[in-house]
Motif scaffolding. Sequence first.
Motif, mmCIF file in Angstrom:
data_model
loop_
_atom_site.group_PDB
_atom_site.id
_atom_site.type_symbol
_atom_site.label_atom_id
_atom_site.label_comp_id
_atom_site.label_asym_id
_atom_site.label_seq_id
_atom_site.Cartn_x
_atom_site.Cartn_y
_atom_site.Cartn_z
ATOM 1 N N VAL A 177 -33.003 51.999 -19.829
ATOM 2 C CA VAL A 177 -34.354 51.468 -19.607
ATOM 3 C C VAL A 177 -35.368 52.240 -20.437
ATOM 4 O O VAL A 177 -36.278 51.653 -21.034
ATOM 5 N N VAL B 177 -37.875 50.574 -23.153
ATOM 6 C CA VAL B 177 -39.336 50.670 -23.107
ATOM 7 C C VAL B 177 -39.868 51.068 -24.476
ATOM 8 O O VAL B 177 -40.839 50.502 -24.985
ATOM 9 N N LEU C 230 -37.100 45.364 -23.108
ATOM 10 C CA LEU C 230 -36.714 45.221 -21.707
ATOM 11 C C LEU C 230 -36.317 43.776 -21.413
ATOM 12 O O LEU C 230 -36.817 42.843 -22.051
ATOM 13 N N PRO D 20 -40.210 43.165 -15.594
ATOM 14 C CA PRO D 20 -41.087 43.850 -16.553
ATOM 15 C C PRO D 20 -42.282 42.988 -16.945
ATOM 16 O O PRO D 20 -42.193 41.755 -17.029
#
Length: 447
Positions: free
Chosen positions: A96, A100, A105, A332
């Motif tokens: 993750v 980012v 994502l 997200p």
Amino acid sequence: MSAEYKTDLKWKNWSRRQVLGVAVSAMALTTGISAFSPAMAQDKPFDGSKLTYWGGLIFADEANKLLVDTINQWGADNGVETEVVMINQNETIQKVSAAVESNTLPDALDLSVDLLLLMSRQGIFINIDDLYKSVGDAHGGWYDAIDLATDTTDVAGGRTGLPFGASGNLLLRRTDLLEPAGFSSAPTTWDELVEQAEAVNAMPVSGLGLALSNVGDANVQLSVLQSYGGRMADDTGTKVTIKSEETRAYLTWLKNAWDKGLFPPGNATWDGAGDNQAYLSGQAAFIANTGSVGIAAKSQDPELYDDTAYSALPAGPMGTVSPMTPQVRAIPATSTNQEAAKALLEYLSQPEFLDAYYALAIYGPVLKDSANAEAFNGEDPIHAGLLNLVENGTAPGYPDVYNAAYADASSNFIVPKMAQRVVIDGWDFDRAMDEAQSQAQAIYDKY
């Protein structure tokens, strides 16, 4: 329309016995789960859109396949091209974080509440207050501990995670080894654990299959430290207090067990599946695990399953610390298909899916209606323990203040790294505690 299933985890061969091939139960995979709703399936409101989902890969192949198949079927019924990528949960932080940085994502993903808390401060996820309320209202409400542990309102202005399961570590032990050695009951303290482990510690079996590496499983050592009275920080949740006589007592316990040769070779560099594989291959008499190993053994090695008993984590001088950790799903802010992602998350909260998933997976319930699921009302000791954990376990971080700084320090494996300094690098306790104190305070100062 195409649907893909990917995984970034390569399973290794197990050597204890010839592992049976995982035969996916047709009944488990045809649970009667229909489209999100008849109207939605017919109207296909998201027709032509795409959705990428990152699922949390657990040590239960049937549960992983059920999740993938369910998402892909939902996509087919609703006009969505789905891509499901299953990621080892111990590697989610790295995956993750990299996504980012590269702005890659997925549209929705599974993650731990620790990571949710950290990333919600950065505005990574959208607010799903409405979804959280509607799901809770429809299914008997959320368990109080779940509701409290997953509330990101203070850091994000609203809820950003939808809980789907709760996990926590149980102590697994090999009764076929321990009972002939005179131990018919589970160890109640960490000292008793060492005593029992030492009694059966003979090649190829190592007594204590506890991870000391930089993976989530190794944070069991933080629970051990806390049961000895040690703390990450003070009651304000701002001043780090790792260096203490209580931490020294914990390190004394750890070094004693290490010097007895009770840990398997390489446990300080294990990946997320290291303890699982050590137990399933007959190389460990004890491990601390969420129960996924037991579920894997049930289908792959019934003899080992029958020879395994489960109990709470042992107590230290200050009592038992047995944290319950919720797992959540989030969307997200970079998702280009947020409405479809919300619809999918609501669908995955329906009892038709959750009840079937719990029967195959290693989670306790998060919604009160789920306590009526067959998985929690049968004879399976693993699920009984997980339900008990949700109802009676200690809160995440207890007795520390569970805030973003604590979650960040845990995600950086401050305590496992301190343990490595002592047992691998040969540092004295003060030097190891000083480094951990400094590293943790630097993290806390960010908040």
